[in-house]
Write a protein that holds these residues in place. Structure first.
Motif, PDB file in Angstrom:
ATOM      1  N   GLN A   1      34.877  21.779  39.428  1.00  0.00           N
ATOM      2  CA  GLN A   1      33.890  22.377  40.040  1.00  0.00           C
ATOM      3  C   GLN A   1      34.103  21.797  41.547  1.00  0.00           C
ATOM      4  O   GLN A   1      34.157  20.671  42.065  1.00  0.00           O
ATOM      5  CB  GLN A   1      32.719  21.658  39.549  1.00  0.00           C
ATOM      6  CG  GLN A   1      31.232  21.970  40.166  1.00  0.00           C
ATOM      7  CD  GLN A   1      29.905  21.538  39.554  1.00  0.00           C
ATOM      8  OE1 GLN A   1      30.155  20.787  38.690  1.00  0.00           O
ATOM      9  NE2 GLN A   1      29.019  22.162  39.851  1.00  0.00           N
TER      10      GLN A   1
ATOM     11  N   LYS B   1      29.930  25.318  44.363  1.00  0.00           N
ATOM     12  CA  LYS B   1      30.299  26.334  43.364  1.00  0.00           C
ATOM     13  C   LYS B   1      29.805  25.972  42.021  1.00  0.00           C
ATOM     14  O   LYS B   1      29.796  24.709  41.905  1.00  0.00           O
ATOM     15  CB  LYS B   1      31.646  26.685  43.590  1.00  0.00           C
ATOM     16  CG  LYS B   1      32.169  27.124  44.830  1.00  0.00           C
ATOM     17  CD  LYS B   1      33.661  27.758  44.927  1.00  0.00           C
ATOM     18  CE  LYS B   1      33.957  28.323  46.300  1.00  0.00           C
ATOM     19  NZ  LYS B   1      35.298  28.776  46.198  1.00  0.00           N
ATOM     20  N   GLU B   2      29.822  26.830  41.204  1.00  0.00           N
ATOM     21  CA  GLU B   2      29.592  26.669  39.702  1.00  0.00           C
ATOM     22  C   GLU B   2      30.994  26.051  39.247  1.00  0.00           C
ATOM     23  O   GLU B   2      32.361  26.354  39.589  1.00  0.00           O
ATOM     24  CB  GLU B   2      29.347  27.999  39.189  1.00  0.00           C
ATOM     25  CG  GLU B   2      27.934  28.324  39.428  1.00  0.00           C
ATOM     26  CD  GLU B   2      27.374  29.182  38.511  1.00  0.00           C
ATOM     27  OE1 GLU B   2      26.027  29.680  38.680  1.00  0.00           O
ATOM     28  OE2 GLU B   2      27.963  29.645  37.548  1.00  0.00           O
TER      29      GLU B   2
END
Length: 125
Positions: free
Chosen positions: A38, A42-43
């Motif tokens: 990660q 961001k995911e």
């Protein structure tokens, strides 16, 4: 299952790092270990995964040819060797595991019940 990830650090672009994920608990059933990362803002995304029995591996496109996932069944440990690192590889790397992983779900975060605490990888340009 409890997972302990280690091995992160700071490296220059083009360098290498190796991550380890030590497990305590049962590795029975359709056990698999995955690595996710990660980046800030961001995911969490899939990087690589390995099935304990048979050693089948899957990789994200971004990891193919540069990263290698492996496992040591006697030590209940999984490893992620990362070569030719790029600044975009920077992030917190998590190992995850589950005893009921099927091949088609190895890339999915939702398939993994157990998660380690994460280890920071920073690649400088």
């Amino acid at each position: 299952v409890q997972l302990q990830a280690s091995g992160g650090g700071l490296v220059q672009a083009g360098g290498s790092l190796g991550l380890s994920c030590a497990a305590s608990g049962s590795t029975a059933g359709s056990y698999a270990v995955g690595w996710f990362r990660q980046a800030p803002g961001k995911e969490r995304e899939f990087v690589a995964a390995i099935r304990w029995s048979g050693g089948t591996t899957v990789y994200a496109e971004s990891a193919k040819g540069r990263f290698t996932i492996s496992r040591d069944k006697t030590k209940k440990a999984a490893y992620l060797q990362m070569n030719s690192l790029k600044p975009e590889d920077t992030g917190v790397y998590y190992c995850a595991a589950d005893n009921s992983i099927i091949l088609s779900s190895m890339r999915s975060r939702a398939a993994y019940k157990y998660w380690g605490q994460g280890t920071q990888v920073t690649v400088s340009s």
